[in-house]
Each structure stands twice: as C-alpha cells, then as structure tokens.
Design a protein around this motif. Structure first.
Motif, PDB file in Angstrom:
ATOM      1  N   ARG A   1     -33.181 -25.905  33.744  1.00 26.95           N
ATOM      2  CA  ARG A   1     -33.375 -25.595  32.321  1.00 26.95           C
ATOM      3  C   ARG A   1     -32.082 -25.755  31.522  1.00 26.95           C
ATOM      4  N   ASN A   2     -30.963 -25.669  32.224  1.00 26.57           N
ATOM      5  CA  ASN A   2     -29.661 -25.771  31.568  1.00 26.57           C
ATOM      6  C   ASN A   2     -28.876 -26.944  32.144  1.00 26.57           C
ATOM      7  N   SER A   3     -29.534 -28.093  32.196  1.00 22.83           N
ATOM      8  CA  SER A   3     -28.942 -29.278  32.829  1.00 22.83           C
ATOM      9  C   SER A   3     -27.714 -29.786  32.083  1.00 22.83           C
ATOM     10  N   GLU A   4     -27.520 -29.332  30.834  1.00 23.72           N
ATOM     11  CA  GLU A   4     -26.347 -29.778  30.084  1.00 23.72           C
ATOM     12  C   GLU A   4     -25.077 -29.044  30.521  1.00 23.72           C
ATOM     13  N   LEU A   5     -25.232 -28.007  31.349  1.00 24.82           N
ATOM     14  CA  LEU A   5     -24.077 -27.281  31.866  1.00 24.82           C
ATOM     15  C   LEU A   5     -23.696 -27.809  33.245  1.00 24.82           C
ATOM     16  N   ILE A   6     -22.450 -27.593  33.615  1.00 22.42           N
ATOM     17  CA  ILE A   6     -21.966 -27.994  34.937  1.00 22.42           C
ATOM     18  C   ILE A   6     -22.041 -26.778  35.853  1.00 22.42           C
ATOM     19  N   PHE A   7     -22.791 -26.890  36.949  1.00 28.55           N
ATOM     20  CA  PHE A   7     -22.922 -25.815  37.932  1.00 28.55           C
ATOM     21  C   PHE A   7     -22.156 -26.196  39.197  1.00 28.55           C
ATOM     22  N   THR A   8     -21.324 -25.288  39.677  1.00 26.55           N
ATOM     23  CA  THR A   8     -20.598 -25.500  40.927  1.00 26.55           C
ATOM     24  C   THR A   8     -20.974 -24.375  41.882  1.00 26.55           C
ATOM     25  N   ARG A   9     -21.855 -24.669  42.848  1.00 24.82           N
ATOM     26  CA  ARG A   9     -22.359 -23.645  43.764  1.00 24.82           C
ATOM     27  C   ARG A   9     -21.303 -23.275  44.809  1.00 24.82           C
ATOM     28  N   ILE A  10     -21.150 -21.961  45.060  1.00 16.00           N
ATOM     29  CA  ILE A  10     -20.233 -21.530  46.111  1.00 16.00           C
ATOM     30  C   ILE A  10     -20.948 -20.733  47.203  1.00 16.00           C
ATOM     31  N   TRP A  11     -22.161 -20.261  46.923  1.00 16.80           N
ATOM     32  CA  TRP A  11     -22.871 -19.463  47.922  1.00 16.80           C
ATOM     33  C   TRP A  11     -24.366 -19.538  47.651  1.00 16.80           C
ATOM     34  N   GLU A  12     -25.143 -19.561  48.715  1.00 17.55           N
ATOM     35  CA  GLU A  12     -26.596 -19.558  48.601  1.00 17.55           C
ATOM     36  C   GLU A  12     -27.143 -18.471  49.503  1.00 17.55           C
ATOM     37  N   GLY A  13     -27.890 -17.547  48.947  1.00 18.17           N
ATOM     38  CA  GLY A  13     -28.378 -16.431  49.751  1.00 18.17           C
ATOM     39  C   GLY A  13     -29.609 -15.794  49.150  1.00 18.17           C
ATOM     40  N   LYS A  14     -29.658 -14.457  49.201  1.00 17.62           N
ATOM     41  CA  LYS A  14     -30.844 -13.740  48.746  1.00 17.62           C
ATOM     42  C   LYS A  14     -30.453 -12.334  48.296  1.00 17.62           C
ATOM     43  N   ILE A  15     -31.428 -11.635  47.730  1.00 18.42           N
ATOM     44  CA  ILE A  15     -31.223 -10.249  47.332  1.00 18.42           C
ATOM     45  C   ILE A  15     -31.520  -9.347  48.528  1.00 18.42           C
ATOM     46  N   VAL A  16     -30.642  -8.382  48.769  1.00 24.19           N
ATOM     47  CA  VAL A  16     -30.800  -7.432  49.867  1.00 24.19           C
ATOM     48  C   VAL A  16     -30.658  -6.016  49.311  1.00 24.19           C
ATOM     49  N   VAL A  17     -30.783  -5.041  50.195  1.00 23.13           N
ATOM     50  CA  VAL A  17     -30.634  -3.646  49.808  1.00 23.13           C
ATOM     51  C   VAL A  17     -29.294  -3.127  50.325  1.00 23.13           C
ATOM     52  N   PHE A  18     -28.603  -2.336  49.482  1.00 22.30           N
ATOM     53  CA  PHE A  18     -27.367  -1.684  49.885  1.00 22.30           C
ATOM     54  C   PHE A  18     -27.569  -0.174  49.874  1.00 22.30           C
ATOM     55  N   VAL A  19     -27.007   0.478  50.895  1.00 21.12           N
ATOM     56  CA  VAL A  19     -27.097   1.935  51.005  1.00 21.12           C
ATOM     57  C   VAL A  19     -25.724   2.483  51.352  1.00 21.12           C
ATOM     58  N   GLY A  20     -25.520   3.777  51.114  1.00 23.40           N
ATOM     59  CA  GLY A  20     -24.277   4.412  51.521  1.00 23.40           C
ATOM     60  C   GLY A  20     -24.175   4.448  53.032  1.00 23.40           C
ATOM     61  N   LYS A  21     -22.940   4.440  53.560  1.00 28.49           N
ATOM     62  CA  LYS A  21     -22.762   4.354  55.019  1.00 28.49           C
ATOM     63  C   LYS A  21     -23.297   5.577  55.755  1.00 28.49           C
ATOM     64  N   ASN A  22     -23.493   6.699  55.050  1.00 31.94           N
ATOM     65  CA  ASN A  22     -24.032   7.903  55.686  1.00 31.94           C
ATOM     66  C   ASN A  22     -25.543   8.037  55.495  1.00 31.94           C
ATOM     67  N   SER A  23     -26.135   7.072  54.831  1.00 30.25           N
ATOM     68  CA  SER A  23     -27.582   7.096  54.623  1.00 30.25           C
ATOM     69  C   SER A  23     -28.311   6.867  55.947  1.00 30.25           C
ATOM     70  N   PRO A  24     -29.478   7.498  56.141  1.00 28.98           N
ATOM     71  CA  PRO A  24     -30.270   7.245  57.363  1.00 28.98           C
ATOM     72  C   PRO A  24     -30.684   5.779  57.493  1.00 28.98           C
ATOM     73  N   LEU A  25     -30.648   5.029  56.385  1.00 27.17           N
ATOM     74  CA  LEU A  25     -31.006   3.606  56.436  1.00 27.17           C
ATOM     75  C   LEU A  25     -29.842   2.732  56.891  1.00 27.17           C
ATOM     76  N   ALA A  26     -28.626   3.305  56.927  1.00 24.01           N
ATOM     77  CA  ALA A  26     -27.430   2.511  57.211  1.00 24.01           C
ATOM     78  C   ALA A  26     -27.447   1.891  58.609  1.00 24.01           C
ATOM     79  N   SER A  27     -28.175   2.511  59.534  1.00 23.81           N
ATOM     80  CA  SER A  27     -28.218   2.005  60.910  1.00 23.81           C
ATOM     81  C   SER A  27     -29.214   0.856  61.080  1.00 23.81           C
ATOM     82  N   LEU A  28     -30.016   0.599  60.042  1.00 19.35           N
ATOM     83  CA  LEU A  28     -31.027  -0.454  60.132  1.00 19.35           C
ATOM     84  C   LEU A  28     -30.454  -1.814  59.757  1.00 19.35           C
TER      85      LEU A  28
END
Length: 302
Positions: free
Chosen positions: A154-181
């Motif tokens: 949609r913005n082909s008139e701009l110059i894009f320089t990709r440095i990383w390709e990934g996805k959205i994940v979940v972040f939790v505090g290191k003491n959260s019960p989810l941290a071990s997952l």
C-alpha cells in the motif's frame, strides 16, 4: 519543461494515480494534472491514459519516463555530492522508532557520531502508524516500524529495509506461573488481563484474536514502556509484542521477562524494518545510518 514537471510525471507513473502522487508529493491534484497537461502539450505526445482505474503510462510515455527517471537519479547524485562538498550533510537526522532494539539504536548512534560528529540526531518513540504518518509529513527522516506485506504494498512509494521477520508472542514477568512455559494455547490467554503498548500491529493481533478466539481483557494501553514493564514485573498482567523484542531482553543477564509462544491461533508474519521516503533530502545520511544499524544487529544476534 522543468524539473518539477518531470518529478510530477514520474511520481504519477510510479503510483499510476494522480491522487496517490498528490499525497506523496504534498501537492494538489489539480496542480499535478495541469503540470502533466502542459508537459504533454510541450512534448506533443500523450504521456498517460486517464480512466477510473487511474493514470496509466502510454506506450510512447514509457520510453520518456525511463529517461525522466535517469534525470531525477542524476539530480539526486548531484545534490548528494554537493551536500558532501559543502558540508550540508552536517545537520539533523530525525529518527522515530517503535520501542524495540533500543540498545542497538544507541550503539549505532554512538558509532555513527564518531564518523559524523556534527550531525545532530533526534530520536522519538512512537507506534508504527504514527511513524508512517510522520514520514509522509516529513517530520522524521527514517523510521523503525513493524509492518506486513499488505502495508508495504500500500505504501510502495516508500523504501522498506527489512531487518527481522517474526510474529507476535506473549510476554510475562519472570516470576509469573506462565514463565516456565514455551507455548500456551490461545484459549488459555482469555484467563489473563493484558496491558498493551500502543502499537498498530499489537492492536491488530488483539482484534483478530478477539474475533476468532474470544475477547481479551485489556486493562490499559500505553506509550510508556516503563509502565508496561512494571505491570509485568509485578505480575499484574501479561502483554503481547514482537518476538524481536525478546532478542534484546534475553541478551541481558538480569532480564525480567519471559517469552511464551501462542499456539492454536493463526497469524500473519510480521516484519521489523526501516522506512524512508524516496524523496527524502537527507538520503545519504539515512542510508549510512540504516546500514550501520543492520551491521550492529548482525554482529549482536546472528
């Protein structure tokens, strides 16, 4: 014939639309239309076929546009060389970035300043959508944003320089019960409150998630990364963000967050990269800076 007419014609040829060219160049549609009409009259040939589909170059016009692009390229080279010779490049470089990769950004600036000590660098932290608008409005020279292929097209008139390709994940505090997952099923996330950074693709993730899995309990949204991190450390909530963010966090010995991948939910690939305008006046400095940032990234993470 003048340079302005050539620039207008080339932009319309690239975007295949007078309205799109108008937005890109920040010039009224009528001014561009009249300029092209005058140019066609002067050259004695029709450059575009105009219809409801847009403005498409004629077969005769295509050959003319090739030469026009060469002219604009040469002019840019002359401007950059003149900037080097006259020291005009020793000015301000305005950078906007989403709040990831900041350690790399600071290291890049430190290295960059050694070679360009007179360049004044300004950094602002914003969401991808705001940065994109700032590029169009010429408020910043380069931006580090999150994007997908749809936005890039949609913005082909701009110059894009990709440095990383990934996805959205979940972040939790290191003491959260989810941290071990390592992974959590999408439906399990409905049990936890979220705090979100005001970032377009995080909101997009949440919207799609809410429609396909169920509504997420969002406590608050913020542009303050310290407030968001505090909420995670105190186990008040969890958050969603780019997996790229965790590269930097996990590289620190005393990091306070853990990454958990989401399964049972399909999402598009997200990219992180730099954007700049093709017409950006400080392009030589911008190219130097972006290349140096990429080198810093490669040294650190690959």
């Amino acid at each position: 014939m003048n340079i302005e007419q050539i620039q207008y014609a080339v932009e319309v040829a690239k975007t295949k639309s007078i309205s799109a060219a108008s937005l890109s160049l920040h010039v009224t549609q009528s001014a561009i239309s009249q300029s092209i009409t005058n140019l066609e009259s002067e050259l004695g040939i029709k450059l575009f076929t105009r219809s409801r589909l847009g403005a498409l170059p004629t077969p005769e016009g295509k050959n003319i546009f090739i030469k026009m692009v060469e002219i604009i390229s040469r002019l840019q080279e002359i401007r950059e060389e003149a900037d080097n010779q006259n020291g005009i490049l020793k000015r301000e470089l305005r950078i906007a970035a989403i709040p990831i990769g900041m350690d790399i950004l600071i290291d890049t600036i430190s290295s960059f300043k050694k070679d360009f000590p007179d360049v004044q660098i300004q950094i602002t932290e914003k969401g991808s959508g705001d940065i994109l608008n700032d590029i169009y409005e010429k408020k910043v020279d380069i931006g580090l944003i999150g994007y997908n292929d749809k936005l890039r097209k949609r913005n082909s008139e701009l110059i894009f320089t990709r440095i990383w390709e990934g996805k959205i994940v979940v972040f939790v505090g290191k003491n959260s019960p989810l941290a071990s997952l390592k992974k959590i099923h999408a439906k399990e996330l409905l049990k936890y409150p979220f705090v979100l950074y005001h970032e377009e693709y995080v909101h997009e993730f949440v919207d799609i998630f809410s429609r396909s899995i169920g509504p997420i309990d969002v406590w608050f949204k913020t542009n303050n990364t310290r407030a968001l991190t505090r909420a995670l450390k105190d186990e008040l909530a969890i958050t969603a963000g780019y997996d790229f963010s965790f590269l930097e966090v996990s590289n620190k010995e005393s990091h306070d967050l853990s990454l958990v991948e989401v399964e049972g939910f399909k999402q598009d690939t997200k990219s992180i990269g730099w954007i700049q305008s093709e017409n950006e006046n400080n392009s030589l400095l911008s190219k130097h800076f972006i290349n140096r940032y990429i080198n810093e990234f490669l040294v650190r993470y690959l």
